[in-house]
Design a protein around this motif. Sequence first.
Motif, PDB file in Angstrom:
ATOM      1  N   UNK A  25       0.847  -1.193   0.000  1.00 45.86           N
ATOM      2  CA  UNK A  25       0.000   0.000   0.000  1.00 45.86           C
ATOM      3  C   UNK A  25       0.884   1.245   0.000  1.00 45.86           C
ATOM      4  N   UNK A  26       0.309   2.424  -0.264  1.00 48.10           N
ATOM      5  CA  UNK A  26       1.063   3.671  -0.093  1.00 48.10           C
ATOM      6  C   UNK A  26       1.465   3.875   1.375  1.00 48.10           C
ATOM      7  N   UNK A  72       3.482  10.925 -22.677  1.00 49.00           N
ATOM      8  CA  UNK A  72       3.916  10.330 -21.407  1.00 49.00           C
ATOM      9  C   UNK A  72       2.772   9.611 -20.698  1.00 49.00           C
ATOM     10  N   UNK A  73       3.148   8.627 -19.911  1.00 52.94           N
ATOM     11  CA  UNK A  73       2.263   8.040 -18.898  1.00 52.94           C
ATOM     12  C   UNK A  73       2.850   8.480 -17.561  1.00 52.94           C
ATOM     13  N   UNK A  74       2.096   9.254 -16.801  1.00 52.61           N
ATOM     14  CA  UNK A  74       2.620   9.833 -15.565  1.00 52.61           C
ATOM     15  C   UNK A  74       1.720   9.505 -14.375  1.00 52.61           C
ATOM     16  N   UNK A  75       2.280   9.548 -13.162  1.00 56.07           N
ATOM     17  CA  UNK A  75       1.436   9.400 -11.973  1.00 56.07           C
ATOM     18  C   UNK A  75       0.374  10.506 -11.940  1.00 56.07           C
ATOM     19  N   UNK A  76      -0.746  10.261 -11.313  1.00 54.71           N
ATOM     20  CA  UNK A  76      -1.829  11.257 -11.306  1.00 54.71           C
ATOM     21  C   UNK A  76      -1.403  12.572 -10.667  1.00 54.71           C
ATOM     22  N   UNK A  77      -2.000  13.692 -11.103  1.00 53.06           N
ATOM     23  CA  UNK A  77      -1.727  14.987 -10.460  1.00 53.06           C
ATOM     24  C   UNK A  77      -2.011  14.916  -8.966  1.00 53.06           C
ATOM     25  N   UNK A 113       0.162  13.575  -6.853  1.00 54.68           N
ATOM     26  CA  UNK A 113       1.101  12.609  -6.292  1.00 54.68           C
ATOM     27  C   UNK A 113       2.492  13.235  -6.185  1.00 54.68           C
ATOM     28  N   UNK A 114       3.316  12.686  -5.293  1.00 52.31           N
ATOM     29  CA  UNK A 114       4.652  13.237  -5.073  1.00 52.31           C
ATOM     30  C   UNK A 114       5.490  13.147  -6.342  1.00 52.31           C
ATOM     31  N   UNK A 115       5.480  11.965  -6.981  1.00 54.09           N
ATOM     32  CA  UNK A 115       6.325  11.781  -8.156  1.00 54.09           C
ATOM     33  C   UNK A 115       5.866  12.677  -9.319  1.00 54.09           C
ATOM     34  N   UNK A 116       4.559  12.868  -9.489  1.00 56.04           N
ATOM     35  CA  UNK A 116       4.069  13.751 -10.555  1.00 56.04           C
ATOM     36  C   UNK A 116       4.532  15.188 -10.312  1.00 56.04           C
ATOM     37  N   UNK A 117       4.414  15.639  -9.079  1.00 57.00           N
ATOM     38  CA  UNK A 117       4.840  17.001  -8.743  1.00 57.00           C
ATOM     39  C   UNK A 117       6.322  17.183  -9.033  1.00 57.00           C
ATOM     40  N   UNK A 118       7.129  16.217  -8.628  1.00 54.17           N
ATOM     41  CA  UNK A 118       8.572  16.355  -8.817  1.00 54.17           C
ATOM     42  C   UNK A 118       8.962  16.215 -10.275  1.00 54.17           C
ATOM     43  N   UNK A 140       0.788  15.865 -23.421  1.00 54.93           N
ATOM     44  CA  UNK A 140       0.148  14.663 -23.959  1.00 54.93           C
ATOM     45  C   UNK A 140       0.381  13.538 -22.945  1.00 54.93           C
ATOM     46  N   UNK A 141      -0.573  13.406 -22.017  1.00 55.30           N
ATOM     47  CA  UNK A 141      -0.325  12.564 -20.840  1.00 55.30           C
ATOM     48  C   UNK A 141      -1.497  11.630 -20.568  1.00 55.30           C
ATOM     49  N   UNK A 142      -1.176  10.412 -20.170  1.00 54.06           N
ATOM     50  CA  UNK A 142      -2.138   9.482 -19.579  1.00 54.06           C
ATOM     51  C   UNK A 142      -1.786   9.384 -18.097  1.00 54.06           C
ATOM     52  N   UNK A 143      -2.762   9.604 -17.223  1.00 51.57           N
ATOM     53  CA  UNK A 143      -2.508   9.622 -15.778  1.00 51.57           C
ATOM     54  C   UNK A 143      -2.813   8.259 -15.164  1.00 51.57           C
ATOM     55  N   UNK A 144      -1.792   7.513 -14.822  1.00 46.94           N
ATOM     56  CA  UNK A 144      -1.995   6.234 -14.137  1.00 46.94           C
ATOM     57  C   UNK A 144      -0.650   5.689 -13.648  1.00 46.94           C
TER      58      UNK A 144
END
Length: 314
Positions: free
Chosen positions: A140-141, A206-211, A213-218, A233-237
């Motif tokens: 889990x997170x 890109x496929x990026x973590x959802x807005x 999230x820590x990794x998306x922000x960084x 041009x992003x898929x969030x998952x």
Amino acid sequence: MDTLNPNWFLRARLKTRQLLLLIALDEHRNIHRAAEALHMTQPAASKQIKDLEEMLDVRLFERLPRGMEPTIYGETMIRHARMALTSLSLAHDDVVALKAGLVGQVEVGVIMTPAMSLLPKAIARVKEHAPLLRIGVKLEPSNVLLDMLQRGNLDFMIGRILERDGTSGLIYEELTEEPACAVGRPGHPLMGVENLQLSDIAGQPWILPPPGSILRHRCDMMFRRAGLEPPSNVVDTTAMLLVAPLLQQTDFLHVMPLEVARYYADLNILSILPIDLPCKMDAFGIIRQQDHLLSPGADLLLRAVRTAAKEIPA
């Protein structure tokens, strides 16, 4: 009054009988009934309490016409006596478990990166020595795992502590940082580019973590610091069941922790782009409750995790 040596109880030869007597007096509030409960004579019980009071140079009980009441010092000693006897009882259970080959149950929580390599290595080693030990793993997170840990549902966890998390009563032992990398399908056109730069990948799909999230922000900040707009041009998952086939069927890129990427690259599911991203997650580590005494099985797994962490390539 002189300050007591921290090891006063060793020099004073504190007896288990005295601890039991403190608890009996707390329960009965009468020296005669407490002595009877422990199959002692009343004079012997009185002498043990007197000896203990002389060791500490405080009065532990107020002698009243109809019984005894613990003083503030007595209440403190009673509380610690109960804790000490509970610990001794657990020690007996642990010795029995060790003699039986470390049976029992260990519950550990883990975030994604250490779940890919570190924890499996540790579990494999533990199972060599304790095949009957049952190991439950919750993936889990960190915030979810911290809640489970503080509720007593986990022996320990491998994750990260954020500044906003309540950390009182927790012990944190840092293991390693978590660098991120860019990945794509095997044979992606950018894999063979020399001296690949952020400007070469910013405009890619890109496929990026959802807005949020820590990794998306960084990741977004990484591009902005380089004077570039984050990918549009992003898929969030972060669901690998979707990420993996999407990467294999397109020229999308994805950002993920390096250790996770190495795992999938070894399986030839994806490839790591030849660029060092100036982006990383916070370090993760072992987190456990300060007042929670680990069982032999949990301690064995904890030590195996430490050993596996030292073998993680830089």
